[in-house]
Design a protein around this motif. Structure first.
Motif, PDB file in Angstrom:
ATOM      1  N   SER A 111      -8.092   6.801  -7.400  1.00 31.13           N
ATOM      2  CA  SER A 111      -7.329   6.070  -6.390  1.00 31.13           C
ATOM      3  C   SER A 111      -5.969   6.713  -6.159  1.00 31.13           C
ATOM      4  O   SER A 111      -5.424   6.660  -5.047  1.00 31.13           O
ATOM      5  N   ASP A 123     -10.395  -4.510  -1.963  1.00 35.83           N
ATOM      6  CA  ASP A 123     -10.945  -3.764  -3.094  1.00 35.83           C
ATOM      7  C   ASP A 123      -9.759  -3.335  -3.968  1.00 35.83           C
ATOM      8  O   ASP A 123      -9.400  -2.164  -4.065  1.00 35.83           O
ATOM      9  N   SER A 167      -3.719 -10.770  -4.104  1.00 39.50           N
ATOM     10  CA  SER A 167      -4.663  -9.968  -3.327  1.00 39.50           C
ATOM     11  C   SER A 167      -5.608 -10.901  -2.572  1.00 39.50           C
ATOM     12  O   SER A 167      -5.696 -12.090  -2.874  1.00 39.50           O
ATOM     13  N   ASP A 183      -4.980  -6.179 -12.045  1.00 38.70           N
ATOM     14  CA  ASP A 183      -4.424  -5.811 -13.354  1.00 38.70           C
ATOM     15  C   ASP A 183      -3.880  -4.397 -13.336  1.00 38.70           C
ATOM     16  O   ASP A 183      -2.785  -4.123 -13.843  1.00 38.70           O
ATOM     17  N   SER A 184      -4.644  -3.479 -12.750  1.00 41.71           N
ATOM     18  CA  SER A 184      -4.205  -2.092 -12.683  1.00 41.71           C
ATOM     19  C   SER A 184      -2.945  -1.952 -11.828  1.00 41.71           C
ATOM     20  O   SER A 184      -2.015  -1.219 -12.176  1.00 41.71           O
ATOM     21  N   SER A 185      -2.926  -2.675 -10.707  1.00 39.78           N
ATOM     22  CA  SER A 185      -1.765  -2.614  -9.829  1.00 39.78           C
ATOM     23  C   SER A 185      -0.519  -3.150 -10.527  1.00 39.78           C
ATOM     24  O   SER A 185       0.575  -2.589 -10.403  1.00 39.78           O
ATOM     25  N   THR A 220      -0.702 -14.070 -11.182  1.00 36.34           N
ATOM     26  CA  THR A 220      -1.588 -13.468 -10.181  1.00 36.34           C
ATOM     27  C   THR A 220      -2.318 -14.548  -9.398  1.00 36.34           C
ATOM     28  O   THR A 220      -2.485 -15.672  -9.865  1.00 36.34           O
ATOM     29  N   ASP A 229      -7.735  -3.776  -7.772  1.00 35.03           N
ATOM     30  CA  ASP A 229      -7.723  -4.184  -9.173  1.00 35.03           C
ATOM     31  C   ASP A 229      -6.320  -4.699  -9.471  1.00 35.03           C
ATOM     32  O   ASP A 229      -5.379  -3.919  -9.661  1.00 35.03           O
ATOM     33  N   GLU A 236      -6.835   5.566 -13.303  1.00 32.28           N
ATOM     34  CA  GLU A 236      -6.834   5.342 -11.858  1.00 32.28           C
ATOM     35  C   GLU A 236      -6.672   6.652 -11.088  1.00 32.28           C
ATOM     36  O   GLU A 236      -6.176   6.662  -9.962  1.00 32.28           O
TER      37      GLU A 236
END
Length: 420
Positions: free
Chosen positions: A291, A18, A13, A22-24, A44, A20, A288
């Motif tokens: 989003s 904006d 990223s 880890d979430s992605s 990452t 996340d 999430e």
């Protein structure tokens, strides 16, 4: 049965994003598991800008290459879409198969497609994705032998004849156009029968199929997996008033849904555009969820369906959630397994459909039979009478159908009002 592939997940990223990571990557891991592979490690990186050659930094490429050799990794999955150049250069440095998020989703769709239409749509999306990535790859693709990223046309080795791919893409578009015309014929028949159509939309695994089954008593496949169902399913639903509507479960959306898929599935997703009402199903227990709602609204915008009346259905209220979500417009909080909640949802559907109706009258020359037929197609005609050379028709219809009326018919309308 193919052996389970071992995968490394790669996320990158920008500092200005904006996002996340880890979430992605959690979502990417679920996609990999859905495709029958096992995530073994994650890499990452946060950068000022993406590298035009590698996407990530060269040092990270070397790190991944070493990881692949040390742990016997079969597959590297990038969370971002790779350009043809990036894919070629990465394959030169990393000694295993490399795919990106787009190809992974396409692979899952190829695995899930059950109907002829679904298979055609997935193959078209795969070929349009693959074609620019074949240039310069030479014989490298010949090493593809099975597993993720090779389902569908990848197994046919069509890369040996690019002209054949172009021809196949042309044939698929022609076949899907025939499917679209056939679907439009069904839509026209449903309008003539005055069947109200409601579409379930939402993020994948939000509970749409479960809700369809609970509301209609059908037996659509339910699994706690991403894209458990791919092909749309329609069932009749009886509302508290006794009126029967057609409820359709559509394919689940996801963040960064590949544009190849959106284009290929346009004929299927036209059902969303044609619906009189959308039920946006949200898993309110998901961390999430907010989003995911944004992602669904973006896809609806891409489909030019953001103006269709909508009820946001916050599902899974029986599960613990970090906050009570809200949304603009009509909302309802339910659990698909609570009978009282299902009754509440049916009442909400009735209320919104009723509130969204238009009533009016039109005066059309009797020699304009095609205009009279069009009005009968889109509206419920309550009364008609002929006076000299004019036919006066009293009608009612959902607001969305009124907005779709041709300007010529609207010019004949003498009165229009909200239905009370």
């Amino acid at each position: 049965m193919d052996p389970i592939e071992r995968a490394v997940l790669v996320g990158c990223s920008l500092k200005t994003d904006d996002v996340d990571l880890d979430s992605s990557l959690d979502e990417l891991a679920r996609l990999v598991e859905t495709a029958k592979a096992t995530p073994m490690a994650r890499v990452t990186q946060v950068r000022d800008h993406y590298d035009a050659t590698w996407l990530i930094g060269k040092g990270k490429v070397d790190e991944i290459s070493a990881l692949v050799e040390d742990q016997g990794i079969d597959l590297v999955v990038f969370d971002q879409e790779l350009s043809p150049r990036q894919l070629i250069r990465l394959e030169e440095r990393i000694p295993c198969k490399i795919i990106d998020r787009t190809q992974l989703i396409l692979d899952i769709f190829a695995m899930r497609a059950q109907t002829k239409e679904g298979s055609l749509q997935v193959e078209l999306a795969q070929l349009e994705y693959m074609y620019p990535r074949l240039v310069g790859k030479g014989t490298q693709l010949s090493r593809l032998g099975g597993g993720i990223g090779t389902r569908g046309p990848g197994e046919k080795k069509l890369e040996t004849d690019r002209r054949h791919i172009r021809g196949r893409i042309h044939d698929l578009k022609r076949d899907l156009e025939q499917v679209r015309k056939h679907r439009q014929l069904h839509q026209s028949r449903r309008r003539k029968m005055e069947i109200v159509q409601v579409a379930l939309v939402g993020y994948t695994n939000a509970g749409k199929s479960t809700l369809l089954n609970r509301l209609t008593g059908s037996e659509v496949l339910e699994e706690d997996q991403l894209f458990a169902t791919l092909d749309p399913t329609s069932r009749f639903l009886e509302l508290p008033s006794g009126e029967k509507i057609l409820l359709t479960d559509t394919v689940g959306f996801i963040r960064n849904l590949p544009h190849h898929l959106v284009a290929a599935f346009r004929s299927t997703l036209e059902q969303v555009q044609e619906a009189d009402l959308l039920l946006h199903v949200v898993d309110q227990s998901h961390p999430e969820a907010a989003s995911q709602m944004t992602a669904v609204h973006q896809v609806l915008k891409d489909l030019s369906a953001e103006q269709v009346p909508m009820v946001t259905v916050f599902n899974k209220r029986d599960r613990e959630s970090k906050e009570l979500l809200t949304a603009e417009g009509e909302t309802v909080h339910i659990s698909a397994f609570e009978e009282n909640d299902l009754i509440k949802l049916k009442e909400k559907i009735s209320q919104v459909l009723y509130d969204a109706q238009i009533a009016g009258s039109a005066e059309i020359p009797v020699d304009r039979g095609e205009m009279i037929s069009q009005l009968y197609e889109v509206a419920e005609v309550l009364h008609s009478e002929v006076n000299d050379l004019t036919m006066t028709l009293q009608f009612r219809l959902p607001r969305k159908r009124y907005e779709r009326m041709s300007p010529e018919i609207k010019a004949c309308i003498r009165e229009v009002r909200e239905k009370n």
